[in-house]
Design an enzyme around this catalytic site. Structure first.
Site, PDB file in Angstrom:
ATOM      1  N   THR A 229      28.477  10.385   7.863  1.00  0.00           N
ATOM      2  CA  THR A 229      27.378  11.225   8.347  1.00  0.00           C
ATOM      3  C   THR A 229      27.149  12.416   7.441  1.00  0.00           C
ATOM      4  O   THR A 229      26.142  13.090   7.562  1.00  0.00           O
ATOM      5  CB  THR A 229      27.622  11.731   9.772  1.00  0.00           C
ATOM      6  OG1 THR A 229      28.967  12.101   9.860  1.00  0.00           O
ATOM      7  CG2 THR A 229      27.281  10.688  10.785  1.00  0.00           C
TER       8      THR A 229
ATOM      9  N   ARG B  99      29.566  10.428  -0.682  1.00  0.00           N
ATOM     10  CA  ARG B  99      30.213  11.418  -1.556  1.00  0.00           C
ATOM     11  C   ARG B  99      31.169  10.714  -2.489  1.00  0.00           C
ATOM     12  O   ARG B  99      32.026   9.959  -2.042  1.00  0.00           O
ATOM     13  CB  ARG B  99      31.006  12.416  -0.725  1.00  0.00           C
ATOM     14  CG  ARG B  99      30.172  13.563  -0.270  1.00  0.00           C
ATOM     15  CD  ARG B  99      31.023  14.619   0.367  1.00  0.00           C
ATOM     16  NE  ARG B  99      30.227  15.286   1.379  1.00  0.00           N
ATOM     17  CZ  ARG B  99      30.714  16.135   2.262  1.00  0.00           C
ATOM     18  NH1 ARG B  99      32.009  16.408   2.263  1.00  0.00           N
ATOM     19  NH2 ARG B  99      29.924  16.700   3.139  1.00  0.00           N
TER      20      ARG B  99
ATOM     21  N   SER C  93      28.627  19.272  -0.173  1.00  0.00           N
ATOM     22  CA  SER C  93      29.001  20.379   0.713  1.00  0.00           C
ATOM     23  C   SER C  93      29.955  21.370   0.051  1.00  0.00           C
ATOM     24  O   SER C  93      29.645  21.922  -0.990  1.00  0.00           O
ATOM     25  CB  SER C  93      29.579  19.825   2.007  1.00  0.00           C
ATOM     26  OG  SER C  93      29.749  20.863   2.941  1.00  0.00           O
ATOM     27  N   HIS C  94      31.133  21.516   0.623  1.00  0.00           N
ATOM     28  CA  HIS C  94      32.083  22.531   0.153  1.00  0.00           C
ATOM     29  C   HIS C  94      33.007  21.985  -0.932  1.00  0.00           C
ATOM     30  O   HIS C  94      33.908  22.697  -1.373  1.00  0.00           O
ATOM     31  CB  HIS C  94      32.904  23.015   1.338  1.00  0.00           C
ATOM     32  CG  HIS C  94      33.441  21.887   2.143  1.00  0.00           C
ATOM     33  ND1 HIS C  94      32.656  21.185   3.037  1.00  0.00           N
ATOM     34  CD2 HIS C  94      34.644  21.300   2.162  1.00  0.00           C
ATOM     35  CE1 HIS C  94      33.366  20.214   3.565  1.00  0.00           C
ATOM     36  NE2 HIS C  94      34.578  20.257   3.063  1.00  0.00           N
TER      37      HIS C  94
ATOM     38  N   ASP D 285      29.222  28.118   2.061  1.00  0.00           N
ATOM     39  CA  ASP D 285      29.743  27.041   1.218  1.00  0.00           C
ATOM     40  C   ASP D 285      28.704  26.521   0.233  1.00  0.00           C
ATOM     41  O   ASP D 285      27.604  27.061   0.120  1.00  0.00           O
ATOM     42  CB  ASP D 285      30.300  25.905   2.082  1.00  0.00           C
ATOM     43  CG  ASP D 285      29.217  25.073   2.729  1.00  0.00           C
ATOM     44  OD1 ASP D 285      28.133  25.624   3.011  1.00  0.00           O
ATOM     45  OD2 ASP D 285      29.438  23.873   2.964  1.00  0.00           O
TER      46      ASP D 285
ATOM     47  N   ASP E 112      26.558  24.048   0.010  1.00  0.00           N
ATOM     48  CA  ASP E 112      25.190  23.737   0.421  1.00  0.00           C
ATOM     49  C   ASP E 112      24.673  24.655   1.513  1.00  0.00           C
ATOM     50  O   ASP E 112      23.591  24.427   2.061  1.00  0.00           O
ATOM     51  CB  ASP E 112      25.082  22.271   0.855  1.00  0.00           C
ATOM     52  CG  ASP E 112      25.942  21.959   2.064  1.00  0.00           C
ATOM     53  OD1 ASP E 112      26.991  22.633   2.248  1.00  0.00           O
ATOM     54  OD2 ASP E 112      25.575  21.062   2.841  1.00  0.00           O
TER      55      ASP E 112
ATOM     56  N   ASP F  13      25.693  25.436   4.655  1.00  0.00           N
ATOM     57  CA  ASP F  13      25.724  25.224   6.106  1.00  0.00           C
ATOM     58  C   ASP F  13      26.954  25.828   6.786  1.00  0.00           C
ATOM     59  O   ASP F  13      26.957  26.023   7.990  1.00  0.00           O
ATOM     60  CB  ASP F  13      25.544  23.738   6.469  1.00  0.00           C
ATOM     61  CG  ASP F  13      26.591  22.839   5.846  1.00  0.00           C
ATOM     62  OD1 ASP F  13      27.430  23.334   5.072  1.00  0.00           O
ATOM     63  OD2 ASP F  13      26.546  21.622   6.125  1.00  0.00           O
ATOM     64  N   ARG F  14      28.007  26.149   6.003  1.00  0.00           N
ATOM     65  CA  ARG F  14      29.190  26.766   6.617  1.00  0.00           C
ATOM     66  C   ARG F  14      29.150  28.283   6.452  1.00  0.00           C
ATOM     67  O   ARG F  14      28.495  28.798   5.549  1.00  0.00           O
ATOM     68  CB  ARG F  14      30.467  26.247   5.959  1.00  0.00           C
ATOM     69  CG  ARG F  14      30.741  24.794   6.240  1.00  0.00           C
ATOM     70  CD  ARG F  14      32.115  24.391   5.711  1.00  0.00           C
ATOM     71  NE  ARG F  14      32.399  23.002   6.084  1.00  0.00           N
ATOM     72  CZ  ARG F  14      33.580  22.437   6.020  1.00  0.00           C
ATOM     73  NH1 ARG F  14      34.616  23.120   5.589  1.00  0.00           N
ATOM     74  NH2 ARG F  14      33.752  21.179   6.391  1.00  0.00           N
TER      75      ARG F  14
ATOM     76  N   THR G  74      34.610  15.773  16.844  1.00  0.00           N
ATOM     77  CA  THR G  74      34.419  16.476  15.579  1.00  0.00           C
ATOM     78  C   THR G  74      33.233  15.897  14.807  1.00  0.00           C
ATOM     79  O   THR G  74      33.065  14.685  14.751  1.00  0.00           O
ATOM     80  CB  THR G  74      35.696  16.341  14.740  1.00  0.00           C
ATOM     81  OG1 THR G  74      36.753  16.988  15.446  1.00  0.00           O
ATOM     82  CG2 THR G  74      35.548  16.975  13.378  1.00  0.00           C
TER      83      THR G  74
ATOM     84  N   GLU H  58      31.745  24.555  15.373  1.00  0.00           N
ATOM     85  CA  GLU H  58      33.016  23.888  15.121  1.00  0.00           C
ATOM     86  C   GLU H  58      33.996  24.891  14.533  1.00  0.00           C
ATOM     87  O   GLU H  58      33.590  25.846  13.859  1.00  0.00           O
ATOM     88  CB  GLU H  58      32.835  22.753  14.116  1.00  0.00           C
ATOM     89  CG  GLU H  58      32.009  21.597  14.626  1.00  0.00           C
ATOM     90  CD  GLU H  58      32.145  20.406  13.690  1.00  0.00           C
ATOM     91  OE1 GLU H  58      33.001  19.543  13.957  1.00  0.00           O
ATOM     92  OE2 GLU H  58      31.407  20.332  12.694  1.00  0.00           O
ATOM     93  N   GLU H  59      35.276  24.609  14.732  1.00  0.00           N
ATOM     94  CA  GLU H  59      36.304  25.493  14.186  1.00  0.00           C
ATOM     95  C   GLU H  59      36.308  25.490  12.654  1.00  0.00           C
ATOM     96  O   GLU H  59      36.874  26.377  12.039  1.00  0.00           O
ATOM     97  CB  GLU H  59      37.693  25.113  14.715  1.00  0.00           C
ATOM     98  CG  GLU H  59      38.073  23.639  14.618  1.00  0.00           C
ATOM     99  CD  GLU H  59      38.224  23.101  13.229  1.00  0.00           C
ATOM    100  OE1 GLU H  59      38.804  23.814  12.405  1.00  0.00           O
ATOM    101  OE2 GLU H  59      37.751  21.976  12.976  1.00  0.00           O
ATOM    102  N   SER H  60      35.658  24.483  12.063  1.00  0.00           N
ATOM    103  CA  SER H  60      35.661  24.318  10.613  1.00  0.00           C
ATOM    104  C   SER H  60      34.546  25.135   9.956  1.00  0.00           C
ATOM    105  O   SER H  60      33.904  24.666   9.020  1.00  0.00           O
ATOM    106  CB  SER H  60      35.550  22.841  10.265  1.00  0.00           C
ATOM    107  OG  SER H  60      34.442  22.269  10.937  1.00  0.00           O
TER     108      SER H  60
ATOM    109  N   LYS I 234      24.287  22.649  10.776  1.00  0.00           N
ATOM    110  CA  LYS I 234      24.862  23.975  10.916  1.00  0.00           C
ATOM    111  C   LYS I 234      24.238  24.874   9.860  1.00  0.00           C
ATOM    112  O   LYS I 234      23.676  24.390   8.885  1.00  0.00           O
ATOM    113  CB  LYS I 234      26.380  23.917  10.826  1.00  0.00           C
ATOM    114  CG  LYS I 234      26.913  23.245   9.590  1.00  0.00           C
ATOM    115  CD  LYS I 234      28.398  22.902   9.793  1.00  0.00           C
ATOM    116  CE  LYS I 234      28.908  22.051   8.646  1.00  0.00           C
ATOM    117  NZ  LYS I 234      29.788  20.973   9.101  1.00  0.00           N
TER     118      LYS I 234
ATOM    119  N   ARG J 200      45.230  16.971  10.625  1.00  0.00           N
ATOM    120  CA  ARG J 200      44.795  18.280  11.102  1.00  0.00           C
ATOM    121  C   ARG J 200      45.484  18.553  12.436  1.00  0.00           C
ATOM    122  O   ARG J 200      45.365  17.770  13.378  1.00  0.00           O
ATOM    123  CB  ARG J 200      43.281  18.323  11.273  1.00  0.00           C
ATOM    124  CG  ARG J 200      42.505  17.997  10.008  1.00  0.00           C
ATOM    125  CD  ARG J 200      41.176  18.729   9.970  1.00  0.00           C
ATOM    126  NE  ARG J 200      40.272  18.193   8.963  1.00  0.00           N
ATOM    127  CZ  ARG J 200      40.343  18.447   7.664  1.00  0.00           C
ATOM    128  NH1 ARG J 200      41.315  19.198   7.188  1.00  0.00           N
ATOM    129  NH2 ARG J 200      39.447  17.941   6.828  1.00  0.00           N
TER     130      ARG J 200
END
Ligand code: G1P
Ligand code: ZN
Length: 542
Positions: free
Chosen positions: A18, A22, A112-113, A276, A278, A280-281, A343, A362-364, A375, A495
């Site tokens: 999703t 990558r 992403s990150h 991050d 892109d 979103d974080r 998650t 999310e916690e992330s 996000k 995790r």
């Protein structure tokens, strides 16, 4: 202009999750690799007469991939593609453009990150007309198509100029090159009290925004410095670079260490934030105080009504299961619904589309709302600024008042990386096997109240997701959760999510690791982490 039909053959392993497909950048740059995957995407979603959004986080190969995607869209008969200038768009800005222009979806180029560069990572993700990531049925269809295609179509033509804003054509297709920032900035201006934030900056409020040499630089400069009057230089690492300047653009205390040092040093600014690759974080930090993402979600939920875009209140708050229950306590106090999802951001989409949830997190380091379907890092930063401007209190004062009212959910995540997959699987299987026997037993002096493997029934479409992580709950609202990462690249990543609830204003001190010590010991004892993996200490603690 000629449409070339190029013979090719399936390439194994082009399986998008999703967060898209990558891979190492050099893999993407390999013969036919990008083209095959893009053809599979277009074959599944259809291209003839359609309009898409295209942009990426500026990492190495972003510019070349954009030209290939445009030539292929033109060859398949797409009517129009809206592209961010320089082929740049943050993920939330792309989501917004898809929605704003009612397009048929969009392609986002990002990993992403993950670090960027010729020897790092690249990625492509398709987002749906609602602005959210393609659901599993769609990504599975794309994967299936990669296994059967034998040719791709591409227009034989020179590069289209993406450096200047305006309407261009590519074959019969319109290419609208747009400013990547302006529509997104206007959306932010519609949600937040810019006048109040501007007055706060004018009154001497100081902020540091670390854009980590990634995509939010231009957005943060325009919004924070130009529109809100933050001092020039507030945004650091503000120019997106193909290799992110060698940084690991993941906003957490480990990778955004320079920001943490500044916020905990002498003469720290009032507020610090990072985002991050892109965009979103997000991570937010007060002067001398770190805000865990779980606490951030709870504070934002409790105070969102102070921002004009949320003045009518929230329909509900959603969090991923491993995220702390701090947001649930706020939802209960507000008398609104709270949702606990597996998650991954995709599980919020239905709740947002159905109007059941307004805020989610999310916690992330992911927080967002129904304004887009991703996000959104800068959105979270701006909501914090709006709250700080209205309450005229420091981050520390706001957090301490929040904990005094709702109690404090001490929280931490321990990651154990690159565990041999068979060992990680054996550990999880053994843990699952003993869940039924745990309730009623005492571990580390704490009574196990319940233990299960999280299953989720989507309240909108009824779909069921099983085995989403093991949770062991102790009496009094403390717990640990264990699951294996779905995004790790090397072996398995375990995790371990730890949470301890302390009611009332007293708390258990400043250090979450100390407060969580008994939960950490209990998790190691119950799951026999060292016995299965040989590890007794995590690689990353957030
Ligand atoms: C991680 C995070 C998860 C987030 C995802 C995509 O997934 O834990 O919250 O949605 O990245 O950003 P994981 O590696 O844990 O499967
Ligand atoms: Zn991201």
């Amino acid at each position: 202009m000629t449409i070339l039909t190029i013979a090719t053959q399936p390439i194994a392993g082009q399986k998008p999750g999703t967060s898209g497909l990558r891979k190492k950048t050099r893999v993407f740059m390999g013969r036919h690799y990008l083209e095959n995957f893009v053809q599979a995407v277009f074959d599944v979603v259809g291209c003839q007469g359609k309009t898409f959004v295209l942009g990426g986080d500026g990492r190495y190969f972003n510019d070349r991939a954009a030209q290939v995607i445009l030539r292929m869209a033109a060859a398949q008969g797409a009517a129009r593609v809206i592209v961010g200038q320089g082929a740049l768009l943050s993920t939330p800005a792309a989501s917004h453009l898809i929605r704003l222009n009612a397009t048929d979806g969009g392609l986002i180029m990002s990993a992403s990150h993950n670090p960027g560069g010729p020897d790092e990572d690249f990625g492509i993700k398709f987002n749906m007309p609602n602005g959210g990531p393609a659901p599993e049925a769609v990504t599975e269809a794309m994967f299936a198509r990669t296994a059967s295609l034998s040719e791709y179509r591409i227009l034989e033509v020179q590069d289209v100029d993406l450096g200047s804003i305006g309407r261009k054509t590519l074959g019969g297709m319109i290419v609208d090159v747009v400013d990547p920032v302006s529509d997104y900035a206007a959306l932010m201006e519609s949600l937040f009290d810019f006048a109040a934030i501007r007055a706060m900056f004018a009154g001497g409020f100081r902020m540091r925004m670390d854009s980590m040499c990634a995509i939010t630089g231009p957005y943060a400069r325009e919004i924070l410095e130009n529109r809100l009057g933050a001092a020039p230089g507030t945004v650091v690492n503000g120019t997106p670079l193909p290799d992110f300047g060698g940084m690991h653009p993941d906003p957490n205390p480990t990778w955004a260490k320079a920001l943490m040092d500044e916020m905990f040093g002498a003469d720290a600014p009032d507020f610090g934030a990072a985002s991050d690759g892109d965009g979103d974080r997000n991570m937010v930090v007060g002067r001398g105080i770190y805000v865990s993402p779980s606490d951030s979600l709870a504070v934002l939920a409790a105070n969102a009504h102070l921002a004009p875009g949320y003045a009518k209140g929230l329909a509900g708050v959603a969090r991923s299961m491993p995220t702390s229950a701090a947001a649930d306590r706020v939802a209960a106090a507000l008398g609104i619904a709270s949702f606990e999802t597996p998650t991954g951001w995709k599980f919020f989409g239905n709740l947002l589309d159905a109007g059941k949830a307004t805020l989610c997190g999310e916690e992330s380091f992911g927080t967002g709302s129904d304004h887009v379907r991703e996000k959104d890092g800068l959105w979270a930063v701006l909501l914090w600024l709006n709250i700080l401007a209205v309450r005229k209190q420091s981050v520390r004062e706001i957090l301490e008042a929040h904990w005094a009212q709702f109690g404090r959910n001490y929280y931490s995540r321990h990651d154990f990386e690159a565990i041999p997959t068979d060992k990680a699987d054996a550990m999880m299987a053994a843990l699952r096997g003993k869940l039924a026997s745990l309730p009623g037993t005492a571990v580390e002096g704490m009574l196990v109240e319940a233990a299960d493997d999280f299953a989720y029934t989507d309240p909108v479409d009824g779909s069921v997701s099983l085995k989403q992580g093991v949770r062991v709950l102790f009496q009094g609202g403390s717990r640990f959760v264990m699951r294996l990462s779905g995004t790790g690249t090397e072996g398995a990543t375990l995790r371990l999510y730890l949470e301890r609830y302390a009611p009332g204003p007293k708390g258990l001190g400043e250090d979450p690791q100390a407060a969580l010590a008994p939960i950490i010991r209990a998790a190691h004892e119950i799951a026999v982490i060292e016995g299965f993996t040989g590890r007794n200490a995590p690689d990353v603690v957030t």
